[in-house]
Design a protein around this motif. Structure first.
Motif, short mmCIF file in Angstrom:
data_model
loop_
_atom_site.label_atom_id
_atom_site.label_comp_id
_atom_site.label_asym_id
_atom_site.label_seq_id
_atom_site.Cartn_x
_atom_site.Cartn_y
_atom_site.Cartn_z
N THR A 1 0.87 -1.18 0.00
CA THR A 1 0.00 0.00 0.00
C THR A 1 0.91 1.23 0.00
N MET A 2 0.48 2.28 -0.67
CA MET A 2 1.36 3.46 -0.70
C MET A 2 1.55 4.05 0.69
N GLU A 3 0.52 3.99 1.50
CA GLU A 3 0.65 4.47 2.88
C GLU A 3 1.12 3.31 3.76
N PRO B 1 -8.05 10.45 -8.67
CA PRO B 1 -7.57 9.73 -7.49
C PRO B 1 -8.42 8.52 -7.13
N GLN B 2 -7.77 7.51 -6.61
CA GLN B 2 -8.50 6.44 -5.92
C GLN B 2 -8.26 6.68 -4.43
N CYS B 3 -7.30 5.98 -3.81
CA CYS B 3 -7.08 6.29 -2.39
C CYS B 3 -6.53 7.70 -2.22
N GLY B 4 -5.81 8.18 -3.21
CA GLY B 4 -5.32 9.55 -3.18
C GLY B 4 -3.96 9.75 -2.55
N TYR B 5 -3.44 8.72 -1.91
CA TYR B 5 -2.21 8.90 -1.14
C TYR B 5 -1.04 9.37 -2.01
N CYS B 6 -0.96 8.83 -3.21
CA CYS B 6 0.14 9.21 -4.11
C CYS B 6 -0.14 10.49 -4.87
N GLN B 7 -1.40 10.97 -4.80
CA GLN B 7 -1.82 11.97 -5.79
C GLN B 7 -1.21 13.34 -5.59
N THR B 8 -0.92 13.73 -4.35
CA THR B 8 -0.30 15.05 -4.20
C THR B 8 1.07 15.06 -4.87
N ILE C 1 4.96 6.27 -8.30
CA ILE C 1 4.21 5.02 -8.13
C ILE C 1 2.80 5.31 -7.63
N CYS C 2 1.83 4.66 -8.25
CA CYS C 2 0.46 4.67 -7.73
C CYS C 2 0.03 3.22 -7.62
N ARG C 3 -0.12 2.74 -6.40
CA ARG C 3 -0.49 1.32 -6.23
C ARG C 3 -1.96 1.08 -6.55
N CYS C 4 -2.78 2.12 -6.48
CA CYS C 4 -4.17 1.94 -6.90
C CYS C 4 -4.28 1.82 -8.42
N GLY C 5 -3.22 2.23 -9.12
CA GLY C 5 -3.21 2.05 -10.56
C GLY C 5 -4.01 3.09 -11.34
N THR C 6 -3.83 4.36 -10.98
CA THR C 6 -4.60 5.42 -11.65
C THR C 6 -3.91 5.94 -12.91
N TYR C 7 -2.89 5.24 -13.39
CA TYR C 7 -2.04 5.78 -14.46
C TYR C 7 -2.81 6.23 -15.70
S1 FES Z 1 -4.43 6.75 -5.73
FE1 FES Z 1 -3.88 5.24 -4.26
S2 FES Z 1 -1.76 5.05 -4.53
FE2 FES Z 1 -2.35 6.37 -6.12
#
Ligand code: FES
Ligand code: FES
Lengths: 728, 151
Positions: free
Chosen positions: A344-346, B95-102, B130-136
């Motif tokens: 997970t990214m976090e 965004p999905q989870c958004g963590y990578c998005q900023t 890297i975006c693990r949610c795969g928003t590429y």
């Molecule tokens: S939106 Fe979840 S890691 Fe990119």
């Protein structure tokens, strides 16, 4: 529209280093006591799921966790649909698991896994919306002295047809809240939906674009300290001793504490100070029984099960071994799939505040109730004296799901317990995260088929050998020793039934459990099982000299939904027509998490092994589609997750330890590797299937079958990078 | 004590010189938009702008930042989420989870500042977050859309 983490919160201003950099943080804090849910017993709660405020704001309560998959928006759409409210007025909030407990589980399950968020709760959340609508209408009708049945609703406005009188939900909410919740309500026919079923925008995007969105890692409570942890270097190792005196003088360090019997933490003012100190801390470990285990040992252990006599039989039709032996031709292949990490990214984190009579935890979790149970146990308090405030997850994928994998919650509480009255935030480094996962189980699979003179399958034998998730983390759920989850997409019936009919079939599992902790990893065992089955079906089609699509369809007569999605991707991709020069196609399909999915991949491979995935056409039949554009987002994202594993992901073991520690060695796809994904959403109605996971399973076999078409090479061991193939 | 310039203001930070800029921003300035993902400059979650360049702040020690360096974080990218990249992201539900998005947004904004009309190949070469949610797929579409708006 905003999403609040729980309704009982205060606003804090955290002092910053300089004027102008002061940010307002909305931090969820309990108001203390079990009745922390502001709506509970308050005038504006219509049903447990719906609060209507005098300003017409509609608050929809969401029990499942949002981790990027869009469940929060989808569930809100279902409630709003039945409520007939104005979508632009909708906001959401999470009830806490402690409140759920205090209110007799009024929100039922908090578990967010197995792509069950919507398919597991669509009925009762819609009823919560429908009941609220009925109560609001009744309140208006009572005030007017007319029959509720003569009133209609639209966008939060109630109209009495005969007199043309109107009022709004906000105006009658207080009266409606006093009415009894009806015992039975009628739900709309999905064909009449106008909010559900629409490709609406997510409710939770805006704050993710500005840095305002708070994740667990971002929490800052008044007086909070930070902890960094060093955990057991390998599974089974125990803490022997550490020398706190070596780091106690370092900047910011407050305390060095043992965390249970297998970890040690430094508590400091700032996390970076804690992390710097833990890196310098001398620690001795008792390495336990697995310190000599390498990947080769695990591979051999799993391979041993391929021919083992004893195995759990999950699916048997006729006598496959006899039918295969009697066939004109026998075909056999052995595949394997490695450990994967969730990444997970976090990274894992949790914040805890412990006092002798109450414990509170703020954390990202896929299951608030599991987190509560783990927190209470670690706190040494009854669950009624604890609560968990869920933060948005920076990815879940199963790592933050099942109860026993809430190790980060347990640790945060054990640390905070040694600092009574002071909130402490525990954050794992990426290295701790990657080496203390709940890994995708490792398995191998031997498939044997018999073919007759015409290339028809006479029988199929599927022997799975390897790790069981349930045996590793939930042994109580084994059935007479057997792990039914092992057989996803190969089962006789249910959400993961095999979507073929063969004259004879035998599917069994020789359980071999290495020492790494397994876990539910997005797609779970569908990932490898669909590779095994769909690549082997492709092998058989080629050996039989038949077209892979036509060959499959012959065995899918009793699987109309699977036929529909498979033919849909084939048609859309142009199967049977020439692909662009140098580009080759591959197919795969499955029935997983109660949905029917298929993919057709277009791939080229250069002579020196550079793979390019140009396009993947995907189809999903989830029965009812609540938000098609978010389903498409899940298809796109699931492909990245599944293909990252197949192409480059692998956790290997040396001296009992996971070797990969960070993204430099655990590689994942980046934007340059992303194929064009065309996601067709084809809801056929009549059932509710999941969407977060099913398609993950079809991307890899579709690409592998295309690679075979391009190169004539069957790759049966993953990741692909080990076979000399790489992305550009 | 170090002086640095963040989002247009000069601030004094009482952190050890070895502290990565990411942790200075997050723990001393309460700017938590930049995220911790790897700590080794491998994922991009911590991306900020230093003098207009996308920089992975987890690998930049405070002592390497000059008082004259202009640091911009996601909080300072626009006052109200109106940067073309933020707007495109909103339009396309990126965004999905958004963590990578900023970090992703900061990387995309830096790319567009240098290259107002990036091709797919430019994006492939420049964006390695890297975006693990795969928003590429939506990230790519978002960059193209933001480029169109700017023009
Ligand atoms: S939106 Fe979840 S890691 Fe990119
Ligand atoms: S946290 Fe800085 S690049 Fe990953």
């Amino acid at each position: 529209m905003t999403t609040s983490m729980n309704v009982s919160r205060r606003t804090f201003l955290t002092a910053a280093g300089a004027a102008g950099l002061v940010l307002g943080f909305r931090v969820p804090l309990s108001s203390g006591g079990g009745a922390a849910l502001a709506g509970a017993g308050q005038a504006d709660e219509i049903t447990a799921w719906v609060v209507v405020r005098p300003d017409e704001t509609v608050v929809i309560r969401i029990a499942r966790s949002e981790m990027g998959q869009g469940t929060l928006t989808g569930l809100a759409q279902l409630v709003a649909e039945e409520l007939d409210c104005d979508w632009v007025r909708v906001t959401t909030e999470y009830p806490t698991p402690g409140t759920n407990l205090a209110r007799g589980k009024v929100w039922k399950s908090f578990a967010t896994g197995g792509s069950r968020g919507i398919r597991g709760s669509h009925d009762y959340v819609r009823e919560g919306g429908a009941a609220a609508r009925q109560m609001l209408v009744t309140a208006a009708a009572n005030a007017w002295g007319v029959a509720p049945t003569d009133c209609t609703t639209a966008k939060g406005v109630i109209t009495h047809g005969a007199t043309g009188r109107t009022t709004t939900y906000g105006r009658v909410a207080e009266a409606a809240a006093k009415l009894p919740v009806p015992d039975a309500v009628a739900l709309k026919d999905p064909k009449d939906w106008s909010i559900a079923g629409q490709p609406l925008k997510r409710l939770d995007t805006a704050d993710k674009l500005t840095g305002k969105q708070l994740y667990g890692t971002d929490l800052k409570l008044p007086g909070m300290l930070n902890a960094a942890i060093r955990q057991y270097p390998l599974f089974g190792a125990k803490l022997e001793s550490f020398d706190a005196s070596k780091v106690m003088g370092m900047p910011g360090v407050k305390k060095v504490v043992a965390v249970g019997d297998d970890a040690v933490a430094v508590i400091a003012d700032k996390w970076w100070q804690a992390k710097t100190a833990i890196d310098a801390l001398p620690v001795d470990w008792n390495e336990g029984p697995h310190a000599k285990v390498d990947s080769a040992d695990i591979t051999a252990m799993v391979a041993d099960g391929l021919d083992a006599k004893d195995a759990f039989v999950a699916h048997q039709v006729g006598d496959a071994p006899v039918a295969i032996a009697a066939s004109v031709k026998q075909v056999q292949a052995t595949y394997s799939y490695p450990f994967q990490h969730h990444a997970t990214m976090e990274p894992m984190n949790a914040t805890a505040l412990w006092t002798p009579d109450r414990c509170e935890v703020w954390c990202p979790t896929q299951n608030g109730e599991s987190a509560l149970g783990v927190a209470a146990e670690a706190a040494g308090l009854p669950a009624g004296k604890c609560d968990v405030y869920k933060t948005l997850l920076g990815g879940g994928f199963g790592r933050r799901g099942a109860g026993p994998v809430h190790d980060y919650v347990r640790q945060a509480v054990l640390i905070a317990k040694q600092m009574p009255g002071t909130p402490v935030k525990l954050l794992w480094t990426r290295e701790e995260d990657m080496t203390h996962g709940a890994y995708h189980p490792i398995t191998q699979c031997r498939l044997t088929a018999g073919l007759d003179d015409n290339g028809e399958i006479t029988g199929l034998r599927v022997r799975i050998s390897g790790q069981s998730i349930l045996a590793g983390i939930m042994p109580g759920r084994l059935r007479a020793g057997m792990d039914p989850v092992t057989f996803q997409c190969l089962a006789p019936k249910g959400d993961h039934a095999i979507s073929y009919g063969f004259p004879t079939l035998l599917v069994d599992h020789a359980m071999r459990n290495p020492h790494l902790r397994p876990g539910f990893w997005r797609g779970v065992n569908a990932n490898q099982n669909v590779i095994y089955l769909e690549c082997f079906m492709d092998e058989l089609a080629h050996i039989a000299g038949q077209d892979p699509l036509a060959f499959r369809l012959k065995y899918m007569k009793d699987h109309p939904q699977s036929r529909a999605v498979l033919t849909a991707v084939a048609d859309k991709a142009g199967w049977g027509t020439p692909a662009p020069k140098g580009v080759f196609r591959g197919l795969a399909h499955c029935n997983a998490f109660a949905s029917y999915v298929a993919a057709c991949a277009e791939v080229s491979v250069t002579p020196d092994g550079v793979v390019k995935i140009h396009r993947i056409v995907a189809a999903t039949d989830p029965g009812h589609a609540v938000n098609p554009q978010q389903i498409a987002a899940q298809v796109e994202g699931s492909f990245v997750y599944g293909l990252s594993a197949m192409l480059m992901g692998e956790c290997t073991v040396k001296d009992g330890r996971v070797e990969q520690q960070n993204f430099d060695t655990y590689e994942v796809m980046r934007i340059k590797d992303m194929p064009k994904v065309e996601a067709e959403v084809l809801p056929s109605g009549g059932f509710w299937g999941g969407v977060g996971e099913p398609t993950i399973a079809v991307a890899a076999p579709a690409v592998l079958n295309a690679i075979f078409a391009a190169t004539g090479r069957r790759i049966r061991d993953f990741p692909l990078k080990n076979a000399g193939l790489r992305m550009a | 004590m170090a002086k640095i310039n963040v989002n247009g203001r000069t601030v004094t930070v009482d952190a050890d010189g070895a502290t990565p800029l990411l942790w200075v921003l997050r723990e001393y300035l309460d700017l938590t938009g930049a995220k911790y993902g790897c700590g080794i400059a491998a994922c991009g979650a911590c991306t900020v702008h230093v003098n207009g360049e996308a920089v992975r702040s987890c690998a930049l020690p405070l002592e390497a930042v000059a008082a004259t360096d202009k640091i911009v974080t996601i909080e300072g990218l626009s006052p109200d989420g109106s940067h073309p990249v933020q707007q495109a992201w909103l339009d396309l539900d990126v965004p999905q989870c958004g963590y990578c998005q900023t970090g992703m947004i900061m990387a995309a904004a830096a790319l567009l500042a240098k290259n107002p009309k990036p091709t797919d190949a430019d994006i492939d070469a420049e964006i390695s977050n890297i975006c693990r949610c795969g928003t590429y797929q939506r990230v790519r579409a978002g960059i193209h859309q933001a480029a169109g708006r700017k023009a």
